[in-house]
Design a protein around this motif. Structure first.
Motif, mmCIF file in Angstrom:
data_model
loop_
_atom_site.group_PDB
_atom_site.id
_atom_site.type_symbol
_atom_site.label_atom_id
_atom_site.label_comp_id
_atom_site.label_asym_id
_atom_site.label_seq_id
_atom_site.Cartn_x
_atom_site.Cartn_y
_atom_site.Cartn_z
ATOM 1 N N VAL A 212 0.137 -6.881 4.548
ATOM 2 C CA VAL A 212 0.140 -5.434 4.731
ATOM 3 C C VAL A 212 -0.900 -4.810 3.807
ATOM 4 O O VAL A 212 -1.313 -5.415 2.805
ATOM 5 N N THR A 213 -1.338 -3.610 4.118
ATOM 6 C CA THR A 213 -2.342 -2.946 3.284
ATOM 7 C C THR A 213 -1.813 -2.778 1.859
ATOM 8 O O THR A 213 -0.672 -2.367 1.648
ATOM 9 N N LEU A 339 -11.285 -22.196 5.669
ATOM 10 C CA LEU A 339 -11.640 -20.858 6.131
ATOM 11 C C LEU A 339 -10.389 -19.997 6.107
ATOM 12 O O LEU A 339 -9.371 -20.371 6.703
ATOM 13 N N VAL A 340 -10.473 -18.866 5.411
ATOM 14 C CA VAL A 340 -9.346 -17.944 5.348
ATOM 15 C C VAL A 340 -9.730 -16.644 6.048
ATOM 16 O O VAL A 340 -10.648 -15.942 5.623
ATOM 17 N N LEU A 341 -9.039 -16.338 7.140
ATOM 18 C CA LEU A 341 -9.224 -15.091 7.880
ATOM 19 C C LEU A 341 -8.149 -14.125 7.408
ATOM 20 O O LEU A 341 -6.960 -14.462 7.440
ATOM 21 N N ALA A 342 -8.543 -12.941 6.973
ATOM 22 C CA ALA A 342 -7.567 -12.025 6.390
ATOM 23 C C ALA A 342 -7.600 -10.668 7.065
ATOM 24 O O ALA A 342 -8.662 -10.161 7.411
ATOM 25 N N SER A 343 -6.409 -10.071 7.247
ATOM 26 C CA SER A 343 -6.326 -8.730 7.811
ATOM 27 C C SER A 343 -4.889 -8.223 7.739
ATOM 28 O O SER A 343 -3.936 -9.009 7.782
ATOM 29 N N ALA A 344 -4.758 -6.902 7.638
ATOM 30 C CA ALA A 344 -3.441 -6.277 7.789
ATOM 31 C C ALA A 344 -3.111 -6.111 9.266
ATOM 32 O O ALA A 344 -1.947 -5.939 9.632
ATOM 33 N N ARG A 569 -4.447 3.565 3.332
ATOM 34 C CA ARG A 569 -5.257 4.094 2.223
ATOM 35 C C ARG A 569 -4.426 4.969 1.293
ATOM 36 O O ARG A 569 -4.884 5.300 0.191
ATOM 37 N N ALA A 570 -3.228 5.347 1.690
ATOM 38 C CA ALA A 570 -2.407 6.276 0.897
ATOM 39 C C ALA A 570 -1.403 5.526 0.030
ATOM 40 O O ALA A 570 -0.819 4.527 0.464
ATOM 41 N N GLY A 571 -1.213 6.026 -1.198
ATOM 42 C CA GLY A 571 -0.176 5.506 -2.075
ATOM 43 C C GLY A 571 -0.370 4.070 -2.487
ATOM 44 O O GLY A 571 0.572 3.279 -2.494
ATOM 45 N N ARG A 572 -1.584 3.708 -2.894
ATOM 46 C CA ARG A 572 -1.874 2.316 -3.238
ATOM 47 C C ARG A 572 -1.620 1.999 -4.714
ATOM 48 O O ARG A 572 -1.791 0.848 -5.134
#
Length: 706
Positions: A212-213, A339-344, A569-572
């Motif tokens: 998660v982000t 190889l590491v593919l990363a994403s939320a 992008r909020a509350g990180r």
């Protein structure tokens, strides 16, 4: 006298074959030469020696351009793979791999050289001042001549004439990234430790890091990279867009405090050449860059890290139309590295492969600092709306300004007005090349095509009836900026879109300005991902439904990705985050999935629709685009090709938007077998003979051309 086979620089598929020349000397594979081809001097790349031809007289190679090969065995194998997979000429693959200064083309940009001075063998006597100065500068040789002349001034000529120094030429060195304060690794969360342990010990070579982000995916990257570097191997960090490159560079430089190579499209030709040479000469262990960085000449690659793997920017839109993920998979297999593919928000293709066990799925389900931000769906059909912004959103912006907290507003449409439409005759001003609506950019008083990029002066006159009265409906980031500034005159606003980021290093400067003194960041989708500002507590998303009305089969997926990424992008940091999404359809499953941060629900629902429509990842696709000034000609060729492809499932022909004043028609091919689809398209490419109608092939498209 050896005979040499070469590929010549024209990139057309019709010339995708080797031609034979003879040489006065033996030449290694991968060296560029000049040859006469079709009565012109052209650049070619050597593929190896061959037997003397018996059916024609081979011409002689005119000039050898390189002392050493530009491409190693791996890159030759990669070019073969790319050519086969994407139905592209070998020469287009070679050109894509090399930096501009080394590309196989007649108009090769020269490598910039500069003068240096090195110590000579001078024995003649010097004047006392010259002798004293030389003894001072001698330990610093060799050095740039410009720096030497500044310190030696009137004595440089004497030192040159008497042989104490001599002039040499060196490739110009460019300084790109500065040093950063050292960043010490934080204490890892339990999820991060588990993820690193899994990637370290699992036998599978490909991993999908779904986090998660704000869950700390980048820290996992850095920890894995550290282990690889300590083993003496190289690491490749891939990011999808230039805007994210400075952020990754900053993290990597701060953590490792060593020289790294940087590669992306905004570097000059000489800067790209320098970075390429640094990797080739084994001067660096770390490379950070966008999709073109995947072609760097690695010698001992130990790890590939691909951030935001879902991003469509990883797909090249010019021939060869490769996907960076495929190149990363190839290089991972070649170097036997992970190889590491990363994403939320992983692409459906990658998550489906992880679901089937082809990739190892590694998950980070919790944020490092705080819980996920609170999301509210604002129904624009209800409540008060002013200038496209709900009263609720305006109140929350005011609240953040009072608290000295920051806000990000996402509107995925740049310019001032998206459409110029006459009130009197309803005429819409269109791009003459593309046939789509021109957008009005107020700051420059121009009309811009957001498809081809052409710009036209705004005469504020309808081309059909001469009226000067146009509708003012719709809004782009430029208009939003003006509206927000009017409502909050004391706020410091930063706008980030394709118009404000044209200049070199603009991304970095804008982000720094927002971090240090900005109150509100307004931007297109480039502000939706990768940004980590601890003081951002509010994200507002305008026109959230816009992407859902596109006819493309990925419309729901790309909309979900953008909304979920922007929400993250909020509350990180320590402060609570809040997200307001303005929509006309709260019940859409994309909106519900974002509201609950539920990727699995989105994946399962979207996969059902993909299966029903027979779209990827349940099938393989290719598009064929036929272009001609006359629509009838393009349609004729498309229908003829469709008749030839009776064994294939073919959709179309359908007319799509123009390009360069040419009408375009599309065929869409689907096939359960990737190999069969590639074989079919290659056979078509070999037999397609029309000189009047241009054929453009896009294998495995991410988006359907509109």
């Amino acid at each position: 006298m050896p005979f040499i086979q070469v590929y010549v620089e024209p990139l057309a598929l019709s010339l995708n074959q080797m031609f034979t020349y003879h040489s006065k000397e033996k030449l290694e594979r991968g060296i560029r030469v000049k040859v006469e081809f079709n009565h012109k001097e052209m650049v070619a790349i050597v593929m190896g020696e061959c037997e003397k031809p018996t059916d024609f007289q081979a011409k002689e190679i005119l000039e050898v351009l390189d002392e050493k090969p530009l491409l190693n065995d791996e890159l030759f194998e990669l070019a073969e793979y790319m050519s086969n997979t994407y139905v592209a000429s070998k020469m287009s693959c070679f050109k894509t791999m090399l930096p501009p200064s080394l590309r196989v083309q007649s108009k090769t940009k020269p490598i910039i050289m500069e003068e240096w001075f090195e110590q000579g063998e001078g024995m003649s006597s010097l004047t006392p001042k010259a002798k004293e100065l030389f003894e001072k500068l001698q330990p610093m040789l060799p050095m740039r001549s410009s720096l030497f002349r500044k310190q030696a001034k009137t004595h440089t000529k004497q030192l040159l004439e008497k042989g104490y120094i001599r002039s040499i030429k060196r490739e110009k060195q460019e300084e790109i990234a500065s040093d950063y304060e050292e960043d010490r690794p934080p204490i890892l969360s339990e999820d991060q430790e588990k993820a690193i342990e899994t990637i370290r010990n699992e036998e599978n070579s490909t991993f999908l890091l779904h986090g998660v982000t704000g869950s700390g995916k980048t820290e996992v990257f850095l920890q894995l990279a550290k282990e690889t570097i300590e083993q003496g191997k190289q690491v490749l960090f891939l990011v999808p867009e230039i805007g994210l490159t400075p952020l990754m560079i900053q993290r990597v430089k701060a953590r490792f405090q060593q020289k790294i190579a940087i590669y992306h499209s905004q570097l000059s030709a000489s800067e790209k050449y320098q970075q390429y040479q640094m990797v080739k000469n084994k001067e660096v262990q770390i490379v950070v860059g966008t999709r073109s960085a995947c072609f760097m000449p690695f010698h001992d690659l130990g790890l590939i890290l691909m951030d935001e793997e879902h991003d469509t920017s990883y797909k090249q839109d010019a021939m060869p139309k490769y996907h960076t993920r495929d190149i990363a998979l190839f290089r991972s297999a070649y170097h036997h590295c992970k190889l590491v593919l990363a994403s939320a928000t992983p692409s459906l293709e990658s998550y489906a492969r992880a679901y089937k066990g082809l990739y190892t799925l590694v998950e980070l389900k919790r944020r490092i600092a705080k819980s996920m931000p609170k999301i509210e769906l604002v129904d624009l059909r209800e409540g008060e709306v002013e200038g496209g912004l709900s009263k609720n959103l305006l109140d929350k912006i005011q609240d953040r300004l009072a608290k000295k907290e920051q806000t990000i507003l996402l509107l995925n449409r740049r310019g001032y007005l998206p459409v110029m439409k006459c009130r009197k005759c309803e005429e819409t001003i269109l791009c003459p090349d593309c046939g789509i609506a021109l957008s009005y950019h107020r700051s420059e008083n121009t009309l811009v095509c957001h498809c081809c990029g052409n710009t036209y002066p705004n005469t504020n006159t309808c081309p059909k009836c001469g009226s000067h009265d146009f509708y003012q409906h719709g809004m782009g980031t430029e208009k939003l900026e003006g509206s927000i500034q009017t409502k909050f005159p004391e706020a410091k606003i930063v706008r980030m879109d394709a118009d404000t980021t044209r200049k070199k290093n603009a991304h970095q400067k804008l982000l720094k300005a927002f971090e240090e003194e900005g109150d509100i960041l307004i931007g297109t989708q480039m502000v939706a991902k990768g940004l980590d500002f601890p003081n951002v507590t509010l994200v507002g998303i305008l026109q959230a439904d816009a992407g859902l009305v596109r006819s493309d089969y990925r419309a729901n997926e790309t909309t979900y990705e953008m909304l979920e990424q922007a929400s993250g992008r909020a509350g990180r940091a320590d402060k609570e985050g809040e997200v307001l999404i303005q929509t006309f359809d709260r019940s859409h499953y994309v909106m519900e999935s974002v509201l609950n941060h539920d990727y699995r629900k989105f994946f399962q629902t979207e996969m059902q629709y993909r299966h029903l429509g027979n779209y990827p990842p349940f099938t393989y696709m290719a598009t064929l685009i036929f272009s001609h000034a006359e629509l009838s000609q393009a349609l004729f060729e498309a229908r003829k090709v469709k008749d030839e492809l009776k064994e294939q499932r073919v959709l179309g022909p359908i007319e799509i938007s123009m390009r360069q004043k040419k009408k375009r028609v599309r065929l869409l091919l689907k096939d359960k077998s990737q190999e069969h689809l590639e074989t079919t398209i290659w056979a078509l490419a070999h037999r397609y003979k029309s000189n009047a109608v241009k054929l453009e092939i896009n294998m495995h498209p991410l988006m359907l051309e509109e």
